[in-house]
Design a protein around this motif. Structure first.
Motif, PDB file in Angstrom:
ATOM      1  N   THR A  20       0.788  -1.390  -0.314  1.00 20.30           N
ATOM      2  CA  THR A  20       0.235  -0.063   0.048  1.00 20.30           C
ATOM      3  C   THR A  20       1.050   1.682  -0.112  1.00 20.30           C
ATOM      4  OG1 THR A  20      -1.982  -1.202   1.346  1.00 20.30           O
ATOM      5  CG2 THR A  20      -1.486   1.383   1.457  1.00 20.30           C
ATOM      6  N   GLN A  21       1.743   1.516   1.048  1.00 26.76           N
ATOM      7  CA  GLN A  21       2.983   2.235   0.756  1.00 26.76           C
ATOM      8  C   GLN A  21       3.888   2.687   0.035  1.00 26.76           C
ATOM      9  OE1 GLN A  21       6.487   4.297   3.713  1.00 26.76           O
ATOM     10  NE2 GLN A  21       5.449   2.459   4.513  1.00 26.76           N
ATOM     11  N   PHE A  22       4.184   1.399  -1.008  1.00 28.91           N
ATOM     12  CA  PHE A  22       5.118   1.359  -2.187  1.00 28.91           C
ATOM     13  C   PHE A  22       5.134   1.514  -3.098  1.00 28.91           C
ATOM     14  CE2 PHE A  22       7.769   0.335   1.743  1.00 28.91           C
ATOM     15  CZ  PHE A  22       8.870   1.750   1.908  1.00 28.91           C
ATOM     16  N   GLY A  23       4.244   2.205  -3.493  1.00 25.38           N
ATOM     17  CA  GLY A  23       3.136   2.371  -4.837  1.00 25.38           C
ATOM     18  C   GLY A  23       4.560   3.196  -5.651  1.00 25.38           C
ATOM     19  N   GLY A  24       4.111   3.143  -7.389  1.00 17.04           N
ATOM     20  CA  GLY A  24       4.738   4.010  -8.074  1.00 17.04           C
ATOM     21  C   GLY A  24       5.496   5.108  -7.940  1.00 17.04           C
ATOM     22  N   GLY A  25       5.226   6.030  -7.638  1.00 15.45           N
ATOM     23  CA  GLY A  25       5.831   6.991  -7.132  1.00 15.45           C
ATOM     24  C   GLY A  25       7.093   6.574  -5.644  1.00 15.45           C
ATOM     25  N   ALA A 107      -2.028   4.215 -10.394  1.00 14.22           N
ATOM     26  CA  ALA A 107      -1.984   2.936 -11.212  1.00 14.22           C
ATOM     27  C   ALA A 107      -2.618   3.199 -12.485  1.00 14.22           C
ATOM     28  CB  ALA A 107      -2.386   1.643 -10.374  1.00 14.22           C
ATOM     29  N   PHE A 108      -3.433   3.627 -12.767  1.00 12.66           N
ATOM     30  CA  PHE A 108      -3.604   2.741 -14.157  1.00 12.66           C
ATOM     31  C   PHE A 108      -3.099   3.697 -15.072  1.00 12.66           C
ATOM     32  CE2 PHE A 108      -8.408   1.400 -13.000  1.00 12.66           C
ATOM     33  CZ  PHE A 108      -8.417   0.492 -13.860  1.00 12.66           C
ATOM     34  N   SER A 149      -0.156  -9.768  -2.616  1.00 18.93           N
ATOM     35  CA  SER A 149       0.613  -8.347  -1.939  1.00 18.93           C
ATOM     36  C   SER A 149       2.001  -9.316  -1.327  1.00 18.93           C
ATOM     37  CB  SER A 149      -0.070  -8.266  -0.415  1.00 18.93           C
ATOM     38  OG  SER A 149      -1.747  -7.155  -1.122  1.00 18.93           O
ATOM     39  N   SER A 150       2.048 -10.313  -0.524  1.00 19.54           N
ATOM     40  CA  SER A 150       2.666 -11.204  -0.373  1.00 19.54           C
ATOM     41  C   SER A 150       3.388 -11.503  -1.799  1.00 19.54           C
ATOM     42  CB  SER A 150       2.733 -12.708   0.098  1.00 19.54           C
ATOM     43  OG  SER A 150       1.991 -11.951   1.313  1.00 19.54           O
ATOM     44  N   VAL A 151       3.199 -12.053  -2.379  1.00 16.53           N
ATOM     45  CA  VAL A 151       3.822 -12.148  -4.243  1.00 16.53           C
ATOM     46  C   VAL A 151       4.573 -10.630  -4.366  1.00 16.53           C
ATOM     47  CG1 VAL A 151       3.750 -12.989  -6.456  1.00 16.53           C
ATOM     48  CG2 VAL A 151       2.619 -14.571  -4.420  1.00 16.53           C
ATOM     49  N   LEU A 152       3.614  -9.863  -4.706  1.00 16.50           N
ATOM     50  CA  LEU A 152       4.140  -8.581  -5.459  1.00 16.50           C
ATOM     51  C   LEU A 152       5.393  -7.652  -4.162  1.00 16.50           C
ATOM     52  CD1 LEU A 152       1.227  -7.384  -6.222  1.00 16.50           C
ATOM     53  CD2 LEU A 152       2.611  -7.876  -7.788  1.00 16.50           C
ATOM     54  N   SER A 153       4.863  -8.055  -3.293  1.00 18.74           N
ATOM     55  CA  SER A 153       6.301  -7.984  -1.643  1.00 18.74           C
ATOM     56  C   SER A 153       7.301  -7.904  -2.521  1.00 18.74           C
ATOM     57  CB  SER A 153       5.554  -7.247  -1.279  1.00 18.74           C
ATOM     58  OG  SER A 153       4.765  -7.365  -0.433  1.00 18.74           O
ATOM     59  N   VAL A 154       7.443  -9.593  -2.173  1.00 17.64           N
ATOM     60  CA  VAL A 154       8.501  -9.837  -3.072  1.00 17.64           C
ATOM     61  C   VAL A 154       9.271  -9.639  -4.295  1.00 17.64           C
ATOM     62  CG1 VAL A 154       9.930 -12.577  -3.459  1.00 17.64           C
ATOM     63  CG2 VAL A 154       8.051 -11.697  -1.653  1.00 17.64           C
ATOM     64  N   LEU A 292       4.400  -3.085 -11.277  1.00 23.15           N
ATOM     65  CA  LEU A 292       3.731  -3.545  -9.696  1.00 23.15           C
ATOM     66  C   LEU A 292       3.872  -2.734  -8.507  1.00 23.15           C
ATOM     67  CD1 LEU A 292       6.924  -6.185 -10.126  1.00 23.15           C
ATOM     68  CD2 LEU A 292       4.238  -6.614 -10.485  1.00 23.15           C
ATOM     69  N   GLY A 293       4.304  -1.634  -8.235  1.00 28.32           N
ATOM     70  CA  GLY A 293       4.233  -0.827  -6.815  1.00 28.32           C
ATOM     71  C   GLY A 293       3.128  -0.179  -7.046  1.00 28.32           C
ATOM     72  N   ALA A 294       1.861   1.074  -8.936  1.00 27.80           N
ATOM     73  CA  ALA A 294       1.166   0.963  -9.312  1.00 27.80           C
ATOM     74  C   ALA A 294      -0.056   0.203  -8.886  1.00 27.80           C
ATOM     75  CB  ALA A 294       1.530   1.700 -10.175  1.00 27.80           C
TER      76      ALA A 294
END
Length: 387
Positions: A20-25, A107-108, A149-154, A292-294
């Protein structure tokens, strides 16, 4: 087996907070510069404060949600604010709707534009691909959101390590030189700050408060926990993961803190790899990280309001079948995904951003101060009962 499941749930919740915190920005490096590096030497140590504030408030809210079984943000608000709920519950509802209009829309837009550059596919098709992914994940509920979220975080952490570690090693002398210059009072390229401790402290608090706004999407993930201690465990995990990744990024980006071309880059990470090592390999990796972040932020945001909407619909009915629950979930996920898609496609992001710029101040009034007052009142009750 139970301990393994408990730890898995705690890690899953921690990773929801992370994505949630670590997005595209964040993946682009722009957010790190805006809130931390631009403030000079004090900004280097402030991520710890920002992450502590975020973890502390997340823990307090999620512990309350677990104790009182308020698993969506509206149920939480109505219960937590008591007689003040007509004001505060509705204010937070407005805040969350503004976030839904902007964060997934960004994100889009960000993910779609990056995917377009990476693959050459039409922009509209790229945003549609991202929309389908967000819709499918949110459709199947909080458990899939946690797993996703777990997969994306890794993937995000692995990608950042791939980008940052080689450049930390290759450009260590430049990083140390930047630290010495900052310690002597110099400010990075493009900074408009005064380098004072107070300004760096305030910026870290603002960053933490802005992130606290998304607390509403976290409550749903306490429904599967069996022990209140698991809430604290999940936030400890989140604190250390978030701090490690953010601090690593801060030190990595110091390699270009005084680069004269920094102000012409919207994605500082690209300048880092282009002036460092492995530019050919790592440039596409940066693009993937931004996507991925977005997407991860969009998934978590929409999942939160889907849970709130479905719970509201089901409370009005005496009996809800599984098929009806799935129908409600599908309609809510589709509606809010399309809303974010429309905001991104029709150029409404600048309009919504005007409201978003005030979210941090609203969060101070709607979440931070009430949480602090609630905690103080709780301590007083414990003190009185002890007497």
């Amino acid at each position: 087996m139970k301990d393994n499941r408990t730890h898995a749930l705690a890690w899953g919740i921690a990773f929801v907070g992370f994505t949630t915190q670590f997005g595209g920005g964040f993946a682009s490096g722009a957010q790190i510069y805006q809130y931390f590096i631009h403030y000079g030497i004090w900004g280097i140590v402030m991520p710890a404060l920002a992450q502590f504030l975020l973890s502390l408030f997340y823990w307090y809210g999620m512990r309350y949600a677990f104790r009182h079984q308020t698993y969506d943000y509206r149920c939480f608000s109505d219960h937590f604010y008591g007689k003040f709920r007509p004001l505060f519950s509705n204010l937070y509802e407005i805040e969350y709707l503004v976030m839904i209009c902007l964060a997934p829309a960004v994100a889009f837009a960000t993910g779609g534009a990056t995917l377009h550059q990476l693959t050459g596919l039409p922009y509209l098709l790229c945003t549609a691909i991202i929309g389908v992914f967000i819709f499918v994940v949110t459709l199947f509920g909080t458990e899939l959101v946690r797993k996703c979220s777990s997969v994306l975080s890794v993937l995000i952490i692995a990608g950042l390590l791939l980008v940052l570690v080689p450049n930390l090693i290759a450009q260590w002398d430049t990083i140390v030189d930047a630290l010495h210059r900052m310690a002597a009072g110099a400010l990075p390229t493009g900074s408009q700050q005064d380098g004072s401790f107070g300004s760096a402290l305030w910026s870290a608090c603002v960053y933490g408060i802005f992130q606290i706004t998304a607390i509403g999407l976290m409550y749903q993930h306490t429904s599967k926990l069996e022990d209140e201690r698991d809430v604290g465990r999940s936030m400890i995990y989140m604190f250390f993961v978030d701090l490690f990744v953010m601090q690593l990024t801060v030190f990595g980006l110091l390699a270009i803190a005084f680069h004269p071309d920094l102000t012409s880059y919207d994605v500082p990470m690209l300048l880092l790899v282009q002036t460092g090592v492995g530019a050919t390999l790592l440039t596409p990796v940066i693009s993937v990280l931004i996507i991925l972040g977005a997407v991860s932020t969009g998934v978590n945001m929409i999942a939160g309001i889907v849970t709130r909407t479905v719970n509201q619909l089901e409370r009005r009915q005496q009996r809800v079948t599984l098929s009806r629950h799935r129908l409600y979930s599908m309609c809510a996920a589709l509606a809010f995904t399309l809303l974010a898609f429309a905001v991104a496609q029709f150029g409404l992001i600048p309009l919504v951003s005007r409201g978003y710029s005030y979210i941090g101040y609203a969060t101070l009034f709607v979440i931070v101060l009430p949480f602090v007052l609630h905690a103080i009142a709780g301590l007083r009750k414990k003190g009185d009962s002890a007497k």
